[in-house]
Design an enzyme around this catalytic site. Structure first.
Site, PDB file in Angstrom:
ATOM      1  N   CYS A 127     -26.411 108.265  -4.372  1.00 13.57           N
ATOM      2  CA  CYS A 127     -25.489 108.152  -5.356  1.00 13.57           C
ATOM      3  C   CYS A 127     -25.514 106.898  -6.205  1.00 13.57           C
ATOM      4  O   CYS A 127     -25.608 108.712  -7.242  1.00 13.57           O
ATOM      5  CB  CYS A 127     -24.263 107.601  -3.742  1.00 13.57           C
ATOM      6  SG  CYS A 127     -22.406 107.000  -5.064  1.00 13.57           S
ATOM      7  N   HIS A 149     -24.057 110.367   1.483  1.00 14.43           N
ATOM      8  CA  HIS A 149     -24.725 109.407   1.314  1.00 14.43           C
ATOM      9  C   HIS A 149     -25.503 109.405   3.150  1.00 14.43           C
ATOM     10  O   HIS A 149     -24.993 109.050   3.901  1.00 14.43           O
ATOM     11  CB  HIS A 149     -23.843 107.772   1.766  1.00 14.43           C
ATOM     12  CG  HIS A 149     -23.603 107.074   0.587  1.00 14.43           C
ATOM     13  ND1 HIS A 149     -24.198 105.760   0.251  1.00 14.43           N
ATOM     14  CD2 HIS A 149     -22.461 107.663  -0.606  1.00 14.43           C
ATOM     15  CE1 HIS A 149     -23.671 105.390  -1.135  1.00 14.43           C
ATOM     16  NE2 HIS A 149     -22.734 106.471  -1.584  1.00 14.43           N
ATOM     17  N   GLU A 170     -28.054 108.601   4.545  1.00  7.60           N
ATOM     18  CA  GLU A 170     -28.210 107.027   5.908  1.00  7.60           C
ATOM     19  C   GLU A 170     -26.620 107.417   6.486  1.00  7.60           C
ATOM     20  O   GLU A 170     -27.077 106.651   8.111  1.00  7.60           O
ATOM     21  CB  GLU A 170     -28.045 105.712   5.509  1.00  7.60           C
ATOM     22  CG  GLU A 170     -27.133 104.950   4.304  1.00  7.60           C
ATOM     23  CD  GLU A 170     -26.960 105.443   2.940  1.00  7.60           C
ATOM     24  OE1 GLU A 170     -26.064 104.918   2.199  1.00  7.60           O
ATOM     25  OE2 GLU A 170     -27.164 106.732   2.711  1.00  7.60           O
TER      26      GLU A 170
END
EC number: 6.3.4.2
Length: 542
Positions: free
Chosen positions: A380, A514, A516
């Site tokens: 990001c 993102h 994750e």
């Protein structure tokens, strides 16, 4: 019919209700049950989207674009079930909906009150959409006795009576502190916490007691006696090496057995915990290690990067190595040479963030990784800073910057005012509300065939979760690609850059989304798997 488990906390906050709820959900799932986990947050914010990460921790984003509490990340990682916006509710959202109804006249002139209107709204939320589940676990944020939590406590108390017999139970997570000068574990804090619950009509069925050492049988008997809980239902919750050991540890202490017994389920299916034991064995017995520098601006509170920490560990598990995280405040690089900090690491990761503070330090981290051939992962904001660095150093755009920091002569990164969500056009204004206005949730991206990132995914069409208000300016795409920075991923309409990479670098990738948020211990995200693999190779060169 779904059965309900209400998880409350006492004595102090941060005892780990989210992990406890997720672990219990995983244990019930391991016995073959279908589970759903939900978080009830008492604060007045509509959602955590406008909260500082240093105060509240990370904001977890669901596929359907909800900004939620970080505990939903634990729920997803432990159960594999993707959460949605109906799995997290706050007092603010409840009141906002009720006030809107009152303004429309939906209450037909009635006086709107906490009881029954607020509590009925909470109960309706809890009961909605659970037809396909055997167990619904509802974690109540905060601690017993908090003023703001009272409507939620009252709502779950009422549900205990509204639901059929054996339709709901209460699990209370509490703390048993060790007083070094006395040489004793103390039961009194737990007694007072349970007394607080009982004063509002909630009798815990199970006590889950956090302690830093084994709880003697006599202390368990004492808590059972004074808290009106069966002695077998006083479950010790000791510290463990990894959070993924919690389901196994809680099962060994009998938590899931007591939960099923409280519902009158006997005999119960036996749990299949083999995959959890494999994960724990991987954590305890790695075949090597790597060090990853995380250059961020919220490093004072690790919860600000909770999903990131877990995703790095998942990448380590996939490569049979332990991952040591070297936390570096990005502002340090604006005062000191980054080299002494970064020359000893095997990979550099610059995570998401907001605002100008520390941005130049992140740009310098990307520069070091590019020049020294160290694996770099920009997520990001980390991708945006890598693009600005490449613009300055490779494309000769000396004044490259982001409009997030103010008016920019060369706006390499700018605020998005409109984008497509499916077939609908989303529009935003700079002076509009901050909460819930970013590009949120799952969006598709198209990857160039033959690019490094497409090879990592093994596909050219992907879907990832986003949370950002600013985007790399496509007007600079051609100049940057001529300088060597490739835009390997774009939105399906070709308007929004999604990924960048340096083809002549061992591993230099930035993504606007993102990843994750979608990584799980049993399914490590391919980008984290690949990043850690590249870092392992880097460690062999040092």
């Amino acid at each position: 019919m779904a059965r309900y488990i209400f998880i409350t906390g006492g004595v102090v906050s941060s005892l780990g209700k989210g992990i406890a709820s997720a672990a219990l959900g995983a244990l019930l799932q391991a016995r073959g049950y279908r589970v759903r986990l939900r978080k009830l947050d008492p604060y007045l914010n509509v959602d955590p989207g406008t909260m500082s990460p240093t105060q509240h921790g990370e904001v977890f984003v669901t596929d359907d674009g909800a900004e939620t509490d970080l505990d939903l990340g634990h729920y997803e990682r432990f159960t594999g079930r993707s959460a949605n916006r109906m799995d997290n509710i706050t007092t603010g959202r409840i009141y906002m909906d009720l006030i809107a109804k009152e303004r429309r006249g939906d209450f037909l002139g009635a006086t709107v009150q906490v009881i029954p209107h607020v509590t009925d709204a909470i109960k309706a939320f809890i009961l909605d959409g659970n037809e396909d589940y055997d167990f619904v676990l509802c974690e109540v944020g905060g601690t017993a006795g908090d003023i703001e939590a009272m409507p939620f406590m009252e709502a779950i108390r009422q549900l205990g009576n509204d639901l059929p017999r054996n339709g709901a139970i209460y699990v209370h997570l509490t703390l048993m502190p060790y007083i070094a000068t006395a040489g004793e574990l103390k039961t009194k804090p737990t007694q007072h916490s349970v007394k607080e619950l009982r004063s509002i009509g909630i009798q815990p069925d199970i006590l889950l007691v956090r302690a830093d050492r084994p709880i003697p049988k006599e202390e368990r008997r004492k808590m059972s006696l004074f808290c009106n809980v069966r002695e077998t239902a006083v479950i010790q919750a000791l510290d463990v090496q990894t959070i993924y050991d919690v389901p196994i540890a809680y099962h060994a202490e009998g938590l899931d057995t007591e939960v099923l017994a409280a519902f009158g389920i006997d005999p119960a299916p036996k749990p299949q915990l083999g995959r959890w034991r494999q994960i724990v064995d991987g954590v305890r017995n790695p075949e090597g290690e790597v060090t990853i520098a995380v250059v961020g601006k919220y490093t004072g509170l690790k919860d600000a990067y909770k999903s990131l920490i877990e995703a790095l560990q998942h990448g380590g598990l996939a490569n049979k190595v332990s991952v040591n995280v070297d936390w570096i405040e990005s502002e340090v690089f604006e005062q000191e040479d980054p080299a002494p900090y970064l020359e000893r690491v095997n990979g550099i990761l610059v995570p998401g963030g907001f605002g100008e503070r520390g941005s130049e330090g992140k740009i310098l981290a990307a520069k070091f990784a590019r020049e020294h051939q160290v694996p770099y992962f920009g997520i990001c904001f980390g991708m945006q800073m890598a693009v600005i660095e490449a613009a300055r150093s490779l494309a000769g755009i000396e004044n490259a910057s982001s409009t997030e920091f103010g008016p920019a002569e060369e706006p390499l990164v700018g605020m998005m005012t409109e984008w497509m969500r499916g077939n609908e056009l989303e529009q935003r204004k700079a002076e509009g509300d901050l909460g819930g206005t970013m590009r949120l949730g799952a969006y598709r991206a198209s990857l160039k065939a033959g690019s490094k990132i497409a090879d990592i995914y093994g596909d050219t069409e992907i879907t990832e979760r986003h949370r950002h208000r600013y985007e790399v300016n496509r007007a600079y795409k051609e100049r940057l690609e001529e300088a060597g920075l490739h835009f390997a991923g774009m939105s399906p309409d070709g308007l929004l850059p999604e990924t960048i990479e340096l083809p002549d670098h061992p591993w230099f990738i930035g993504v606007q989304y993102h990843p994750e948020l979608k990584s799980r211990p049993f399914e490590p995200h391919p980008l984290f798997r690949s990043f850690i693999a590249a870092s392992v190779e880097q460690s062999r060169l040092v």
